[in-house]
Write a protein that holds these residues in place. Structure first.
Motif, short mmCIF file in Angstrom:
data_model
loop_
_atom_site.label_atom_id
_atom_site.label_comp_id
_atom_site.label_asym_id
_atom_site.label_seq_id
_atom_site.Cartn_x
_atom_site.Cartn_y
_atom_site.Cartn_z
N VAL A 160 18.09 44.18 41.69
CA VAL A 160 17.85 43.06 42.61
C VAL A 160 16.64 42.24 42.16
O VAL A 160 16.69 41.00 42.11
N ASP A 161 15.57 42.92 41.81
CA ASP A 161 14.36 42.22 41.36
C ASP A 161 14.61 41.45 40.07
O ASP A 161 14.17 40.30 39.93
N ARG A 162 15.33 42.07 39.14
CA ARG A 162 15.64 41.37 37.87
C ARG A 162 16.52 40.15 38.14
O ARG A 162 16.29 39.07 37.58
N LEU A 163 17.52 40.33 39.00
CA LEU A 163 18.45 39.24 39.28
C LEU A 163 17.76 38.06 39.97
O LEU A 163 17.92 36.91 39.54
N THR A 164 17.02 38.34 41.02
CA THR A 164 16.40 37.23 41.76
C THR A 164 15.33 36.53 40.92
O THR A 164 15.18 35.30 41.01
N THR A 165 14.63 37.28 40.09
CA THR A 165 13.66 36.65 39.18
C THR A 165 14.36 35.75 38.17
O THR A 165 13.92 34.62 37.91
N ALA A 166 15.48 36.23 37.61
CA ALA A 166 16.23 35.42 36.64
C ALA A 166 16.80 34.17 37.29
O ALA A 166 16.81 33.09 36.68
N VAL A 167 17.27 34.29 38.51
CA VAL A 167 17.78 33.12 39.25
C VAL A 167 16.66 32.09 39.40
O VAL A 167 16.85 30.89 39.16
N ALA A 168 15.48 32.55 39.80
CA ALA A 168 14.35 31.65 40.00
C ALA A 168 13.97 30.94 38.69
O ALA A 168 13.73 29.73 38.67
N GLN A 169 13.92 31.69 37.63
CA GLN A 169 13.47 31.13 36.36
C GLN A 169 14.47 30.16 35.74
O GLN A 169 14.10 29.35 34.89
N ASN A 170 15.72 30.24 36.18
CA ASN A 170 16.76 29.40 35.58
C ASN A 170 17.41 28.39 36.53
O ASN A 170 18.31 27.67 36.13
N ILE A 171 16.93 28.31 37.77
CA ILE A 171 17.52 27.39 38.73
C ILE A 171 17.36 25.93 38.28
O ILE A 171 18.13 25.05 38.69
N VAL A 174 20.62 24.28 37.30
CA VAL A 174 21.51 23.82 38.36
C VAL A 174 21.10 22.43 38.83
O VAL A 174 21.95 21.58 39.11
N LEU A 175 19.81 22.16 38.86
CA LEU A 175 19.33 20.85 39.34
C LEU A 175 19.80 19.71 38.45
O LEU A 175 19.92 18.57 38.92
N VAL A 176 20.06 19.99 37.18
CA VAL A 176 20.52 18.93 36.27
C VAL A 176 22.00 19.07 35.93
O VAL A 176 22.50 18.43 35.00
N GLY A 177 22.72 19.93 36.67
CA GLY A 177 24.16 20.04 36.49
C GLY A 177 24.61 20.98 35.39
O GLY A 177 25.81 21.05 35.10
N GLU A 178 23.69 21.71 34.77
CA GLU A 178 24.06 22.63 33.70
C GLU A 178 24.33 24.02 34.28
O GLU A 178 23.63 25.01 34.01
N THR A 179 25.40 24.11 35.06
CA THR A 179 25.66 25.34 35.81
C THR A 179 26.16 26.47 34.91
O THR A 179 25.88 27.64 35.18
N ASP A 180 26.89 26.15 33.85
CA ASP A 180 27.32 27.20 32.92
C ASP A 180 26.12 27.83 32.23
O ASP A 180 26.06 29.06 32.05
N LYS A 181 25.17 27.00 31.83
CA LYS A 181 23.96 27.53 31.19
C LYS A 181 23.16 28.38 32.17
O LYS A 181 22.61 29.43 31.80
N PHE A 182 23.12 27.96 33.43
CA PHE A 182 22.45 28.76 34.46
C PHE A 182 23.06 30.16 34.52
O PHE A 182 22.35 31.17 34.45
N GLN A 183 24.37 30.24 34.63
CA GLN A 183 25.03 31.54 34.72
C GLN A 183 24.79 32.38 33.48
O GLN A 183 24.53 33.58 33.56
N THR A 184 24.87 31.74 32.31
CA THR A 184 24.69 32.46 31.04
C THR A 184 23.28 33.03 30.95
O THR A 184 23.09 34.20 30.58
N GLU A 185 22.29 32.22 31.27
CA GLU A 185 20.90 32.66 31.14
C GLU A 185 20.56 33.76 32.15
O GLU A 185 19.83 34.70 31.84
N VAL A 186 21.10 33.64 33.36
CA VAL A 186 20.86 34.69 34.35
C VAL A 186 21.50 36.00 33.91
O VAL A 186 20.88 37.07 34.00
N SER A 187 22.72 35.93 33.39
CA SER A 187 23.40 37.15 32.93
C SER A 187 22.68 37.80 31.76
O SER A 187 22.63 39.03 31.67
N LYS A 188 22.11 36.99 30.88
CA LYS A 188 21.36 37.53 29.74
C LYS A 188 20.08 38.21 30.21
O LYS A 188 19.71 39.29 29.74
N ALA A 189 19.38 37.58 31.14
CA ALA A 189 18.09 38.10 31.60
C ALA A 189 18.25 39.28 32.55
O ALA A 189 17.37 40.14 32.63
N ALA A 190 19.37 39.30 33.29
CA ALA A 190 19.57 40.33 34.32
C ALA A 190 21.01 40.84 34.27
O ALA A 190 21.81 40.54 35.18
#
Length: 204
Positions: A160-171, A174-190
């Motif tokens: 949970v801590d790894r996931l929420t931290t990765a979400v925060a660091q890569n959100i 999402v703000l610029v519409g790069e949602t695939d990159k968001f998912q990829t980076e979160v999965s790599k980090a957590a």
């Protein structure tokens, strides 16, 4: 301006519940991205902040509704109206039964899949808002209520801590519409933990 909304139930009783992983994501964003002091307004706790993106800084409000999950839309709708934030600039973080624990998926619009927090928000705003789905796994229909309202185990909090931290660091993506990159980076980090034995229907 963006409105970032973590869903959960207020109070110490619910603090570590699976249903509160949205609150945990909001707290991680506040911590990792240096949002301001928490304040109270419109039935919610909120912080102001700025997120740096490739297109420049984006002003954001980070909100944790204090209305209990089933009435989340009252606070979210109030903030959207007061700050004139359109649904397309609202991102909701919440627990997703239909994803195995530790998985993260982005979704734009669509249905609520029975999630009462989303139902309440959709009733206020319509469905055209962004969602970050944080997997907690589905234990079977008869066990859902006890599952979402029970605490994560101490072992669970490792992911949970790894996931929420990765979400925060890569959100920022999402703000610029790069949602695939968001998912990829979160999965790599957590990366998600091993699939639990109780998960309904195996891996998702």
């Amino acid at each position: 301006m963006f409105l970032l909304v973590g869903l959960g139930n207020p109070g110490d009783k619910y603090e570590k519940n699976r249903h509160n992983i949205g609150f945990m994501a909001a707290d991680a964003i506040a911590r990792e991205l240096n949002f301001g002091t928490e304040k109270s307004k419109l039935q919610g706790l909120y912080r102001d902040g700025t997120i740096e993106t490739k297109n420049g800084p984006e002003k954001c409000i980070l909100l944790k509704p204090q209305t209990y999950m089933n009435e989340s839309g009252r606070s979210v709708g109030g903030f959207a109206t007061f700050f004139k934030i359109p649904p397309k600039n609202i991102i909701v973080f919440y627990d997703e039964l239909e994803l195995s624990p530790g998985k993260c998926r982005f979704k734009q619009g669509g249905g609520t899949a029975g999630h009462n927090g989303l139902k309440s928000i959709t009733a206020q705003l319509g469905s055209d808002y962004k969602r970050v789905r944080l997997g907690i796994g589905h234990p079977g229909k008869e066990k859902v209520l006890g599952h979402v309202l029970s605490d994560f185990s101490s072992e669970d909090f490792n992911w949970v801590d790894r996931l929420t931290t990765a979400v925060a660091q890569n959100i920022k993506y999402v703000l610029v519409g790069e949602t695939d990159k968001f998912q990829t980076e979160v999965s790599k980090a957590a990366p998600p933990p091993p699939i639990p034995h109780w998960l309904r229907g195996g891996e998702k």
